[in-house]
Motif scaffolding. Structure first.
Motif, PDB file in Angstrom:
ATOM      1  N   PHE A   1       8.653  54.063  71.057  1.00  0.00           N
ATOM      2  CA  PHE A   1       8.048  54.483  71.994  1.00  0.00           C
ATOM      3  C   PHE A   1       8.076  55.888  72.705  1.00  0.00           C
ATOM      4  N   LEU A   2       9.324  56.330  72.759  1.00  0.00           N
ATOM      5  CA  LEU A   2       9.712  57.859  72.963  1.00  0.00           C
ATOM      6  C   LEU A   2       8.712  58.700  72.275  1.00  0.00           C
ATOM      7  N   ARG A   3       8.524  58.539  71.065  1.00  0.00           N
ATOM      8  CA  ARG A   3       7.767  59.285  70.116  1.00  0.00           C
ATOM      9  C   ARG A   3       6.344  59.196  70.718  1.00  0.00           C
ATOM     10  N   ASP A   4       5.872  58.227  70.752  1.00  0.00           N
ATOM     11  CA  ASP A   4       4.527  57.764  71.126  1.00  0.00           C
ATOM     12  C   ASP A   4       4.149  58.414  72.349  1.00  0.00           C
ATOM     13  N   GLU A   5       5.132  58.399  73.457  1.00  0.00           N
ATOM     14  CA  GLU A   5       4.780  59.045  74.782  1.00  0.00           C
ATOM     15  C   GLU A   5       4.933  60.413  74.684  1.00  0.00           C
ATOM     16  N   GLU A   6       5.515  61.208  73.751  1.00  0.00           N
ATOM     17  CA  GLU A   6       5.460  62.435  73.756  1.00  0.00           C
ATOM     18  C   GLU A   6       4.038  62.670  72.964  1.00  0.00           C
ATOM     19  N   LEU A   7       3.774  61.964  71.925  1.00  0.00           N
ATOM     20  CA  LEU A   7       2.425  62.376  71.281  1.00  0.00           C
ATOM     21  C   LEU A   7       1.254  62.329  72.273  1.00  0.00           C
ATOM     22  N   CYS A   8       1.418  61.013  73.017  1.00  0.00           N
ATOM     23  CA  CYS A   8       0.232  60.961  73.999  1.00  0.00           C
ATOM     24  C   CYS A   8       0.400  61.963  75.015  1.00  0.00           C
ATOM     25  N   ARG A   9       1.284  62.544  75.518  1.00  0.00           N
ATOM     26  CA  ARG A   9       1.490  63.609  76.491  1.00  0.00           C
ATOM     27  C   ARG A   9       0.912  64.889  75.780  1.00  0.00           C
ATOM     28  N   ASN A  10       1.366  65.362  74.810  1.00  0.00           N
ATOM     29  CA  ASN A  10       0.636  66.480  73.925  1.00  0.00           C
ATOM     30  C   ASN A  10      -0.420  66.318  73.799  1.00  0.00           C
ATOM     31  N   ALA A  11      -0.998  64.896  73.444  1.00  0.00           N
ATOM     32  CA  ALA A  11      -2.622  64.904  73.188  1.00  0.00           C
ATOM     33  C   ALA A  11      -3.556  65.011  74.498  1.00  0.00           C
ATOM     34  N   GLY A  12      -2.871  65.150  75.646  1.00  0.00           N
ATOM     35  CA  GLY A  12      -3.630  65.122  76.910  1.00  0.00           C
ATOM     36  C   GLY A  12      -4.326  63.674  77.561  1.00  0.00           C
ATOM     37  N   VAL A  13      -3.367  62.817  77.145  1.00  0.00           N
ATOM     38  CA  VAL A  13      -3.661  61.313  77.664  1.00  0.00           C
ATOM     39  C   VAL A  13      -3.157  61.597  79.094  1.00  0.00           C
ATOM     40  N   ALA A  14      -4.219  60.772  79.873  1.00  0.00           N
ATOM     41  CA  ALA A  14      -3.763  60.709  81.326  1.00  0.00           C
ATOM     42  C   ALA A  14      -2.858  59.549  81.777  1.00  0.00           C
ATOM     43  N   ILE A  15      -3.085  58.418  81.124  1.00  0.00           N
ATOM     44  CA  ILE A  15      -2.390  57.097  81.310  1.00  0.00           C
ATOM     45  C   ILE A  15      -1.980  56.573  80.240  1.00  0.00           C
TER      46      ILE A  15
END
Lengths: 289, 289
Positions: free
Chosen positions: A75-89
């Motif tokens: 999950f932590l890696r996924d969260e980081e990937l999403c944050r870097n990819a510009g995901v809002a939520i």
């Protein structure tokens, strides 16, 4: 980026955007994100104002002997990937948020769920259709993004949207592949080194047939035979079928409509799927929708 | 009032209201409107800015030996009633607008669809859940209004809304009755004069049991026996059951939670249903939702 666990929190977080008439895009995933998922995020960011990624390993789409408990998670890696990819939520509900006590209403797909994976994974697409319908309603997204790798799933989701009049646009994006052609999949991480090499037989088989198609081959049995030659390294082939892209019924020979060559098989204990679409550059005859 | 036949037309007609943040109410009906339906319209007009009535005799909720082909219809009268009742949009699609070719995805209710009418009308509630889900999505209503007469249907629709996270509020209104107590139903028009008199046995049975409940009777079998005494005039009683209002399972004796006494039977060739809810004026213990 906000990480949200509850449906109420999600709706609250999206209320402003919705009021402002912003377009909301949803990328539904089971996590353990790879570049395939990220290509969906990119597409959503291009086409929508707000991108929601959901991460939910959906128990209702796993059979009793399948890999629910071992499905890869980080999950932590996924969260980081999403944050870097510009995901809002990032919406990551627990199982009991999605399936509370007394849950009992399912979305039941029809004929499209019977061939291919449907023949080997009983109830799988009922679980998929149900959770996807739920996610669409939770997010009230304007568009949702799926990868073509899950070809049958895409067909079933599109049919569900049409059949249940869900007010959402479905966008299908091409399969993203590793440098050597293996279709990206969270399950690739199950593969040992030797298995990883053997897994390439799947995409090689599909590409070989696609090459022949591009060179003019239209005979269904011949195209399948071309692919089959490459599949010796696969331990248990579940299916290798050339199906009509719309109906998923066996394609008629010679090919005149868009068709998909679909394969599923095991490499060691790992089940892999992949497909290529065969369609002429000239527009093909299509069913009226 | 606008009468609209297509989903696209409906969505177009509602787009402005939705943009303006207006609250849209839906009253789903099968037409041949009576005061029960009109009480739903009134409730919608009180609670919403825009009221949509749908009229659609839904084939998927009729069994092969049921009254689909003879179900009473009078569109011009319905249209007039809606216009006079302040309905904004009358949505009356043809069958092939709701179920186009290749339709195959259903909403499948669970345990709630098994007892009562579910035991006698195979597939009925699957058809109901599916068309109601579709109508909710077509209209994208904020609230939908149903009559308590269809008690099991109400329970199944509420469960579907929860289970599939449909973004809509369900409002249930009391059964509207004729001056002599017969529950209003479009099917009452099937009744001949003598049958119409005999049909009263149903509401008399329910009221007698409800009176005993109000006088303090809490024993399930005794309450059922009180009702049963009145049901001789009914030709074929299908069921007379006192069920938990939430689970629809047989109510536990003595009654401590809200329960519904439900009855279905034939008078001549006409199948009638009715129910009364038995709950103490003091708040009853409820399941957490």
């Amino acid at each position: 980026m906000r990480t949200i666990r509850s449906v109420a929190g999600l709706r609250g977080a999206l209320a402003e955007s919705r009021k402002a008439g912003k377009r909301v895009g949803l990328v539904p995933t089971m996590g353990y994100l790879h570049d395939g998922h990220l290509s969906l995020v990119e597409a959503s960011r291009r086409q929508c104002d707000v991108t929601v990624v959901s991460i939910f390993v959906n128990p209702t789409q796993f059979g009793p002997n399948e890999d629910l408990s071992t499905y890869p998670r980080n999950f932590l890696r996924d969260e980081e990937l999403c944050r870097n990819a510009g995901v809002a939520i990032l919406f990551a509900p627990e199982v009991n948020e999605v399936y509370p006590a007394h849950f009992e209403t399912f979305v039941e797909p029809g004929e499209l769920a019977k061939p291919l994976c449907g023949g080997f994974r009983r109830g799988h697409f009922r679980g998929v259709a149900t959770v996807v319908c739920k996610l669409f309603n939770m997010v009230q997204a304007d568009a949702a993004f799926f990868g073509q790798k899950d070809f049958q799933q895409c067909a079933i989701v599109r049919r569900m949207v049409t059949d249940l009049n869900l007010p959402i646009e479905i966008v299908i994006l091409p399969t993203v592949r590793e440098h050597d052609g293996l279709a990206m999949s969270s399950r690739n991480r199950y593969l040992g080194e030797e298995e990883r090499r053997r897994a390439l037989a799947i995409n090689r088989a599909l590409f070989a047939a696609a090459d022949e198609f591009r060179s003019g081959m239209r005979d269904v049995q011949k195209l399948i035979a071309v692919a089959k030659q490459h599949l010796q390294p696969i331990d248990r082939l579940q299916y290798l079928e050339l199906v009509d892209s719309e109906t998923l019924k066996p394609a008629e020979s010679p090919l005149r409509r868009s068709a998909a060559l679909c394969v599923a098989g095991y490499v060691g204990p790992t089940r892999l799927i992949d497909n290529v679409i065969m369609e002429s550059p000239v527009p093909l005859e299509r069913d009226e929708e």
